[in-house]
Design an enzyme around this catalytic site. Sequence first.
Site, mmCIF file in Angstrom:
data_model
loop_
_atom_site.group_PDB
_atom_site.id
_atom_site.type_symbol
_atom_site.label_atom_id
_atom_site.label_comp_id
_atom_site.label_asym_id
_atom_site.label_seq_id
_atom_site.Cartn_x
_atom_site.Cartn_y
_atom_site.Cartn_z
ATOM 1 N N CYS A 44 49.031 32.540 -18.268
ATOM 2 C CA CYS A 44 50.132 33.105 -17.486
ATOM 3 C C CYS A 44 51.416 33.221 -18.311
ATOM 4 C CB CYS A 44 50.397 32.255 -16.248
ATOM 5 S SG CYS A 44 49.045 32.257 -15.050
ATOM 6 N N ALA A 279 29.925 26.723 -10.215
ATOM 7 C CA ALA A 279 30.741 27.827 -10.733
ATOM 8 C C ALA A 279 32.160 27.677 -10.201
ATOM 9 C CB ALA A 279 30.155 29.181 -10.348
#
Length: 450
Positions: A44, A279
């Site tokens: 980010c 996951a």
Amino acid sequence: MTNKVLVIGGVAGGATFASQLRMLDDQAEIIVFEKDGTMSFANCGMPYYLGGFVKKREHLIAATPESFQKDKNIEVRIRHEVIRINRAEKTVTIKDHIKDESYVERYDKLVYSPGAVPMVPDIKHLDRGNCYSLRSFKDMLKLDEHITTKNYQSVCLVGGGFIGLEMAENMKARGIKVHLVQRSTHVLGLLEPQFSAKLEEELIKNDVDLHLSATVEQINEDRTLQLSDGTVIEADFLLLAVGIKPNKHLAESAGLTIGATGGVCVNEYMQTDDPDIYAIGDVIESFDFITGKPKQVPLAWVAHREAYVAARHITGDPVPFRGILGTAICKVFEKDAAIVGHHASSLQKMGVPFETAELTAKQHAGYYPGASELSLIVHFCPDTGKIYGAQAVGQGADKRIDVISTAITGNLSVLELQTLEIAYAPPFSAPKDPVNMIGYKAVKKMNTKK
């Protein structure tokens, strides 16, 4: 017996999971495979490095393979790409790009966190232009180098979402002429149109050449860009920021279920339909905290929380994931835009009845220097007061959306926003904060007034 846990992918999902698992289990054998050369970095922060706000690339490196090994006893193999999941044998096949050879590694538990890949827009003769995306640390370094060595003076940002808007500010800070092309009628489509318009005014105010309801149709022979509205613009390079999609090909090849949103299906503990394969992160389909419906949101907080949930489940002390609100914020020059939950068109599309309370006020006491406009909007159920979503634009947007996100998570009604005791002094707020005032404004919109 000691568990052998393999992790596919680093960064927010995989690296966080490995750290959390080690905190909970000091005996497990943990190996992280990362196909790129950087295993844990603040993705980010990449636009802000390119804009010069972050001075050193090293400041974006959250951890190194060496520090993981020394401090956490976690092995990290960079430039090692998992190319196959062999579920029946409980092994993975790995391509070692350093030695240019392949080998097989056994697992007891496997955590799949390869992230997402950039979407490429349909632009004719795309190969004629200098085109970039910004997804990996390597992408950032390449773009940074090329801006300098090729002396780029102008950019066309293709896409007006979070990355496009952040890059607009950062490229301007670098002295580059910015064109921004957005397919829809407004930038940042998650915002209400009137809030998007405030960001568009800010972009234009800062000399960003904004093209709405347009796409880049083709790159001409002279490398000019032909837009769908007939405009021709010149740009030294293009940054493609039209979105991302889950990097799910390994999961598909292994026969794991893919959900309606395109992500790998998991349960509330991050297990796929193979109980030994978990996951997390941008690759999965999770669910909406408010509606319970499938949702796919690529946000750092979400990946971090999912990593913790998976680690807890693997160590036999499960906590369920509660769903995604999609809380996010974006800085566009002097305007901040923050969101949580659903916007009006989303609720309308689902056929959910709702009412809306709106407020425009100063972000702190008007008599204190620096007071500026803050706009806040909240959508809620007129029968129960259940908060469906909120948005804010202006300085102080982060504080208000964080408070409302907390209220939603705590199942507070819109009327209970009145009761929140929010810190006040003239430099920060007002005796009745905008969040409180939204609660009072909502009274008239309720079917049962309280």
